[in-house]
Design an enzyme around this catalytic site. Structure first.
Site, short mmCIF file in Angstrom:
data_model
loop_
_atom_site.label_atom_id
_atom_site.label_comp_id
_atom_site.label_asym_id
_atom_site.label_seq_id
_atom_site.Cartn_x
_atom_site.Cartn_y
_atom_site.Cartn_z
CB SER A 17 -79.41 12.50 -47.42
OG SER A 17 -79.90 11.88 -46.24
CG ASP A 57 -73.88 9.65 -42.01
OD1 ASP A 57 -74.63 10.04 -41.09
OD2 ASP A 57 -74.20 9.72 -43.21
CG HIS A 75 -76.25 12.71 -42.89
ND1 HIS A 75 -76.34 11.44 -43.42
CD2 HIS A 75 -77.30 13.42 -43.40
CE1 HIS A 75 -77.40 11.38 -44.21
NE2 HIS A 75 -77.99 12.57 -44.22
#
EC number: 3.1.1.23
Length: 431
Positions: free
Chosen positions: A212, A347, A378
């Site tokens: 991320s 996501d 995610h």
């Protein structure tokens, strides 16, 4: 018998049928909502891959079978990006292990103290070489998060040393030593950790991994200076958004409930900032501190917090300047080591418009593979049959599988190979 009683007997037989019809309609409605929300009709498929046809890429895809096989999430809930994301966010992972590591403290030039946790391998690597994974977690995360612990334990067992950055200010029991905490794209702490590893283990090769926000940081770090790519075998980025400036508009939209996720992440950032208020604001004038804290308390989005607090840590004059300079989109084209970029189509945090960046990059650069799964949410990527997920995720297996393939390639590449294999003579020698 009265007329009233006669009417009752006439109507009564019809009532159960009517109620049964209402029940069936209600059940059908609920089932429809469940099927839609859980995305049960969505098919399973292998990741959509964009890459150039080079000998190295062919070898990587052949050796790392997870990238070409179907990704199969748990049947009942795994096709919902929201549930994948929520399960990752709430639980992290299933039956999370507790790898044993040593915490390192690195003093920085501005008075800050970077920390990272070092985990030694639990066996020999399949190539016999010394390989270290340098890992950058997601926003506000650190080595104690369940998904990091699960991945580190798996990598250790595969023969990798792991160094995991603890984002500045993220660990609740570690005080800040300067009025600064982690930001979206500051690479200083990650660079300090990588520098330490290179000095402490002069023969080790590096696998760079970012999750991320960490994906943005590692790609920016590698692209900022070509020296940063020395001794790096490859890089893997999972679920990053590539451009904070482009992402900020999508985070204010309600489709896929991004505005709600924005609120939740802003609330978490508030807690981190407020836990370090004395270190961050202690030397500022009282009126300025009160104004900053008041704006922080009423903030409902990451953008408001970034504008009022975060950008000021590095002296950016505007939110636009902060997002422009801290996004890897302006540096990632300078990365020449093999680079795997992974995202999920469902996501809820990364809008599809942002994925034009890795698509374009993979189409232009021979060292880049872009893998887009249909499902995974995610940082979820849970695998399983019907209800219960497996402890290891598809994401864990892909990162280690790709790293193993890269290490194997380096071990057996022909003498004429010095970079990416493109010449026909080298290909023939390889064959």
């Amino acid at each position: 018998m009265s007329a009233h009683e006669s009417n009752l007997h006439t109507i009564s037989p019809e009532m159960p049928a009517m109620f049964d019809g209402v029940k069936l309609a209600a059940v059908a409605t609920v089932l429809y909502i469940i099927v839609r929300c859980l995305n049960l009709k969505s098919p399973t498929a292998p990741p959509d891959l964009i890459y150039q046809d080079t000998a190295l890429n062919r070898f990587l895809l052949k050796s790392c079978s997870q990238m070409t096989k179907e990704y199969i999430p748990p049947l009942l809930w795994g096709k919902s990006g929201h549930l994948q994301t929520a399960l990752y966010g709430k639980l992290g992972r299933v039956s999370s292990p507790h790898p044993s590591g040593i915490r390192k403290y690195l003093p920085m030039q501005d008075g800050a103290t970077a920390t990272f946790d070092l985990f030694e391998p639990l066996g020999d690597h399949q190539t016999g070489d010394d390989i270290t994974m340098v890992i950058c977690p997601g926003i506000g995360n650190h080595s104690e998060k369940h998904y990091i612990r699960t991945f580190v334990d798996y990598a250790q067992k595969e023969g990798y040393r792991c160094a995991v950055l603890n984002h500045l200010g993220a660990l609740p029991n570690i005080e800040l030593t300067s009025p600064r905490m982690f930001t979206y794209g500051c690479t200083w702490e990650f660079a300090a950790m990588v520098g330490y590893i290179k000095r402490a283990y002069p023969k080790t090769q590096l696998i760079v991994v970012g999750f991320s926000l960490g994906g943005n940081i590692v790609c920016k770090f590698l692209g900022e200076n070509r020296v940063n790519q020395e001794r790096v075998l490859c890089c893997v980025s999972v679920c990053q958004g590539y451009s904070a400036l482009r992402a900020q508009e999508t985070f204010l939209q309600w489709d896929q409930f991004r505005r709600f996720y924005n609120f939740l992440m802003a609330d978490n950032m508030k807690k981190i900032i407020l836990s370090h208020r004395h270190s961050l604001f202690g030397e500022s004038p009282l009126k300025k501190v009160d104004a900053d804290l008041n704006r922080l308390y009423i903030a409902t989005s990451l953008m408001q917090i970034d504008d009022n607090i975060m950008r000021k840590f590095h002296g950016h004059s505007s939110l636009k300047e902060y997002y422009e300079k801290e996004s890897c989109v302006h540096y990632i084209h300078n990365v020449d080591v093999p680079l795997l970029l992974v995202n999920a189509a469902d996501d809820p945090l990364v809008h599809d418009s942002l994925l034009a960046i890795p698509r374009t990059l993979a189409a232009k650069k021979p060292n880049v593979i872009f893998a887009l799964t249909l499902h995974g949410g995610h940082l979820g990527f849970f695998e399983g049959d019907v209800l219960f997920p497996q402890p290891l995720t598809w994401m864990d297996k892909v990162i280690v599988g790709y790293a193993n393939a890269m290490c194997q390639w380096e071990k057996q590449k022909p003498p004429c190979q010095s970079g990416l294999l493109t010449g026909s003579s080298c290909i023939e020698a390889k064959a």
